[in-house]
Motif scaffolding. Structure first.
Motif, short mmCIF file in Angstrom:
data_model
loop_
_atom_site.label_atom_id
_atom_site.label_comp_id
_atom_site.label_asym_id
_atom_site.label_seq_id
_atom_site.Cartn_x
_atom_site.Cartn_y
_atom_site.Cartn_z
N VAL A 230 0.73 -1.35 -0.01
CA VAL A 230 -0.11 0.09 -0.07
C VAL A 230 0.65 1.27 -0.15
O VAL A 230 0.60 2.20 -0.76
N LEU A 231 1.96 1.26 0.97
CA LEU A 231 2.95 2.59 0.94
C LEU A 231 3.36 2.75 -0.38
O LEU A 231 3.59 3.91 -0.96
N HIS A 232 4.11 1.50 -1.06
CA HIS A 232 4.68 1.90 -2.27
C HIS A 232 3.71 2.25 -3.36
O HIS A 232 4.04 3.19 -4.32
N LYS B 168 6.19 3.93 -12.21
CA LYS B 168 6.81 4.58 -11.23
C LYS B 168 7.42 3.50 -10.28
O LYS B 168 8.33 3.63 -9.65
N MET B 169 6.18 2.86 -9.95
CA MET B 169 6.50 1.72 -8.86
C MET B 169 7.55 1.03 -9.27
O MET B 169 8.44 0.27 -8.56
N ARG B 170 7.88 0.50 -10.60
CA ARG B 170 8.96 -0.07 -10.99
C ARG B 170 10.38 0.40 -11.01
O ARG B 170 11.45 -0.21 -10.70
N SER B 171 10.26 1.75 -11.18
CA SER B 171 11.61 2.59 -11.26
C SER B 171 12.02 2.81 -10.02
O SER B 171 13.27 2.95 -9.74
N MET B 172 11.30 2.84 -8.82
CA MET B 172 11.81 3.05 -7.52
C MET B 172 12.15 1.82 -6.77
O MET B 172 11.43 0.91 -6.85
N PRO B 173 13.03 1.65 -5.89
CA PRO B 173 13.17 0.75 -5.08
C PRO B 173 12.25 0.67 -4.02
O PRO B 173 11.68 1.52 -3.49
N VAL B 174 11.82 -0.65 -3.65
CA VAL B 174 10.90 -0.96 -2.47
C VAL B 174 11.75 -0.96 -1.30
O VAL B 174 12.17 -1.80 -0.87
N GLU B 175 11.78 0.02 -0.32
CA GLU B 175 12.57 0.51 0.71
C GLU B 175 11.68 0.96 1.90
O GLU B 175 11.01 1.82 1.93
N ASP B 176 11.44 -0.16 2.57
CA ASP B 176 10.76 -0.15 4.04
C ASP B 176 10.88 -1.15 4.94
O ASP B 176 12.02 -1.76 4.65
N MET B 177 10.21 -1.17 6.01
CA MET B 177 10.70 -2.21 7.07
C MET B 177 10.61 -3.45 6.69
O MET B 177 10.95 -4.58 7.06
N PHE B 178 9.71 -3.82 5.57
CA PHE B 178 9.36 -5.20 5.01
C PHE B 178 10.59 -5.50 3.98
O PHE B 178 10.97 -6.54 3.90
N LEU C 21 10.31 -4.08 -8.26
CA LEU C 21 9.34 -4.84 -8.91
C LEU C 21 9.67 -4.95 -10.21
O LEU C 21 9.96 -4.17 -11.08
N ARG C 22 9.67 -6.28 -10.58
CA ARG C 22 10.05 -6.81 -11.90
C ARG C 22 8.82 -6.79 -12.93
O ARG C 22 7.81 -6.22 -12.55
N GLU C 23 9.14 -6.79 -14.14
CA GLU C 23 8.28 -6.74 -15.30
C GLU C 23 7.31 -7.59 -15.20
O GLU C 23 6.18 -7.45 -15.53
N ASP C 24 7.62 -8.79 -14.60
CA ASP C 24 6.31 -9.74 -14.65
C ASP C 24 5.44 -9.76 -13.59
O ASP C 24 4.43 -10.46 -13.15
N GLY C 25 5.52 -8.49 -12.63
CA GLY C 25 4.91 -8.34 -11.37
C GLY C 25 5.45 -8.74 -10.14
O GLY C 25 4.58 -8.37 -9.00
N ARG C 26 6.45 -9.59 -10.11
CA ARG C 26 6.98 -10.30 -8.71
C ARG C 26 7.75 -9.20 -8.06
O ARG C 26 8.79 -8.50 -8.76
N MET C 27 7.45 -8.81 -6.77
CA MET C 27 8.61 -7.89 -6.16
C MET C 27 9.42 -8.93 -5.38
O MET C 27 9.28 -9.78 -4.62
N VAL C 28 10.51 -8.57 -5.81
CA VAL C 28 12.00 -9.47 -5.60
C VAL C 28 12.56 -8.83 -4.28
O VAL C 28 12.94 -7.59 -4.27
N HIS C 29 12.73 -9.62 -3.38
CA HIS C 29 13.26 -9.04 -2.01
C HIS C 29 13.78 -10.19 -1.39
O HIS C 29 13.60 -11.42 -1.54
N ASP C 30 14.72 -10.05 -0.25
CA ASP C 30 15.13 -11.24 0.62
C ASP C 30 14.29 -11.88 1.22
O ASP C 30 12.99 -11.61 1.63
N MET C 31 14.54 -13.34 1.38
CA MET C 31 13.68 -14.16 1.94
C MET C 31 14.54 -14.77 3.25
O MET C 31 15.71 -14.79 3.10
#
Length: 401
Positions: A311-313, A332-342, A348-358
Motif C-alpha cells: 500500500v505504501l509503495h 513509477k513503482m517499477r522505477s523506485m526501489p521498495v525500501e521500507d521495514m518489510f 518490482l520486476r516486469e512480470d509483477g513479482r516484487m523481489v526481496h530477501d527471504m
C-alpha cells in the motif's frame, strides 16, 4: 482548490509548490479483500486492514500530501466467486483503484482476472501461487510477499541438507496447496531426494488422523505440510499427539508466526520454515511491529507486513506519477526501489513479482526463547534474485523474450 477536468477526473494540489495531481473520483480508494473470520484471519484479516491503515498514515506524514485516501475492506470467505463478485463491485460501482492482500490462491486468481479486465491494480500478499506472475501474469497484477517457489524451495533445500532426503506430502486440495507441493517436490528431486507420494486433504479439514497415518505409513523421513493457516497448525498438533514427530520430520512449506504462537514452542520447536518478514529481525522491523502490536495485541505476520509495504509503495507511485492512472503509476513503482521495514532494496520486476530477501528460520526450543514472541533463529538470508523464479525461467507473456 480542485477543478473538474473531465468525467470523474479531478486535479488536486499535493501541497505548496507540488505538481498538481490528477485523480479519478476525487480520491484514491484502496480495498483490502481478505479473510476476516476464517482459517486465514489470524495471518491476514483484521491485521491486514490495520497494516493498510498504518501505511496510509505513514504516507501522509512523510509526504505531507493533502489528497483524500479512502480505505475499505471486505471478507471474501475464502471463496473465489465471492472474491470476484466483490472485486467487480468495487471496481465498477465503488471506484476502488487498488485491491490489496487476497489470501487464498483461488480467490487471488479470480481477482487477478477482474483486475485485468478493468485495468485496475490488484497487489497480492496472502496468495502463494506462482501463476500470478507466470502464465497468468498481467500488468495490473503484482505479487508482493512470497510465492510457493520462494517458500517451498528454501525450506526443502534446508531439510535436504539435514539429511531429510525422502518425502511424503500432506497437501491441501486447492491451487495454493498444489503449488507448494510441486515446488518443494521439484527441489527434492533435483537435489537427489525421493518423493514417496502425497495425499490431498480438503480445505479446513476437521480431522487429519487418516491423512497423517497414511503419511506415517509411507516411512518417508519427511512429512511435508503443503497447506496453511489452521490446516497447518491442526496437522502439527495431531502429528505430535500421535508421536509421529519422534520418528519423522515435519516440514512446513507455508507457516506463519501466528501459527507458531498458537501451537506453542513445545509443539513447533526445531521446525524449519521460510518467511518474508520477522518482526524481531532488526530495529526497523521491531519499531514498526511494536506499533502494530499496540493495536492488534499480536505481532504481525509476513502477509500483514507485506500489505503495509504494498500500500505504501502504491501511494508513493501515485505521488511520483502525479496521477492514479494505472500504467503511469506502474512505471513509477517499477522505477523506485521498495525500501521500507518489510523490504530492503526490493525491486518490482516486469512480470509483477516484487523481489526481496527471504529468511530461512528455525523455531526455537522453549528454553531458547527470552521474551514474548521470541520464536525464531534466522538461519539464512536468501537474496531476492536467488529466492524467486529467475526471469529466464518465467512463462510470463509480458517479458521480452
Amino acid at each position: 482548490m480542485a477543478h473538474l477536468l473531465g468525467a470523474g477526473t479531478i486535479m488536486l494540489s499535493m501541497g505548496v509548490g507540488a505538481q498538481p495531481l490528477l485523480l479519478s473520483d476525487n480520491e484514491v480508494r484502496i480495498g483490502v479483500l481478505t479473510d476476516m473470520s476464517g482459517i486465514f484471519s489470524d495471518l491476514s484479516g483484521p491485521g491486514s486492514v490495520l497494516a493498510a491503515e498504518l501505511a496510509i498514515e505513514d504516507f501522509k506524514k512523510s509526504t505531507k500530501t493533502t489528497f483524500p485516501i479512502k480505505l475499505v475492506f471486505a471478507d471474501h470467505q475464502n471463496k473465489a466467486d465471492v472474491a470476484s463478485t466483490r472485486a467487480r463491485q468495487w471496481f465498477d460501482a465503488d471506484g476502488v483503484d487498488m485491491i490489496a492482500d487476497v489470501p487464498s490462491s483461488a480467490a487471488a486468481l479470480a481477482v487477478l482476472n477482474i483486475a485485468k479486465e478493468k485495468g485496475r491494480f490488484a497487489i497480492f500478499s496472502g496468495a502463494a501461487s506462482t501463476r500470478i506472475t507466470n502464465e497468468e501474469c498481467t500488468p495490473s497484477g503484482l505479487h508482493w510477499a512470497y510465492d510457493s517457489y520462494a517458500l517451498a524451495a528454501s525450506t526443502a533445500r534446508a531439510v535436504m541438507k539435514q539429511g531429510g532426503d525422502t518425502w511424503f506430502f500432506l497437501t491441501a486440495d486447492y491451487a495454493g496447496g498444489h503449488a507448494l507441493e510441486k515446488d518443494a517436490a521439484d527441489v527434492v528431486k533435483a537435489s537427489g531426494g525421493q518423493v514417496f507420494g502425497s495425499i490431498k486433504h480438503p480445505f479446513s479439514a476437521p480431522d487429519f488422523s487418516s491423512f497423517l497415518l497414511t503419511a506415517q505409513g509411507s516411512k518417508a523421513k519427511v512429512i511435508a505440510l503443503a497447506n496453511a493457516g489452521n490446516d497447518t497448525t491442526n496437522s502439527i498438533k495431531q502429528a505430535v499427539e500421535f508421536g509421529i514427530t519422534k520418528q519423522q520430520i515435519l516440514a512446513a512449506t507455508l507457516m506463519f508466526i501466528t501459527d507458531v504462537h498458537g501451537l506453542g514452542l513445545s509443539k513447533a520447536q526445531n521446525m524449519y520454515l521460510t518467511e518474508a518478514f520477522y518482526w524481531d529481525f532488526d530495529e526497523k522491523t521491531r519499531a514498526w511491529s511494536k506499533r502494530f502490536f499496540e493495536k492488534q495485541k499480536r505481532m504481525p505476520t509476513m502477509v500483514q507486513a507485506s500489505v503495509y509495504s504494498s500500500v505504501l509503495h502504491y501511494l508513493k507511485g501515485i505521488a511520483a506519477a502525479s496521477t492514479d492512472e494505472m500504467m503511469p503509476v506502474l512505471k513509477k513503482m517499477r522505477s523506485m526501489p521498495v525500501e521500507d521495514m518489510f523490504s530492503r532494496n526490493g525491486k518490482l520486476r516486469e512480470d509483477g513479482r516484487m523481489v526481496h530477501d527471504m529468511y530461512l528460520l528455525q523455531v526455537k526450543r522453549p528454553s531458547e526463547s527470552k521474551y514474548p514472541w521470541d520464536y525464531y533463529h534466522v538461519r539464512q538470508i536468501t537474496p531476492g534474485d536467488q529466492a524467486f523464479i529467475p526471469l529466464e525461467k518465467s512463462t510470463c507473456a509480458l517479458l521480452k523474450k
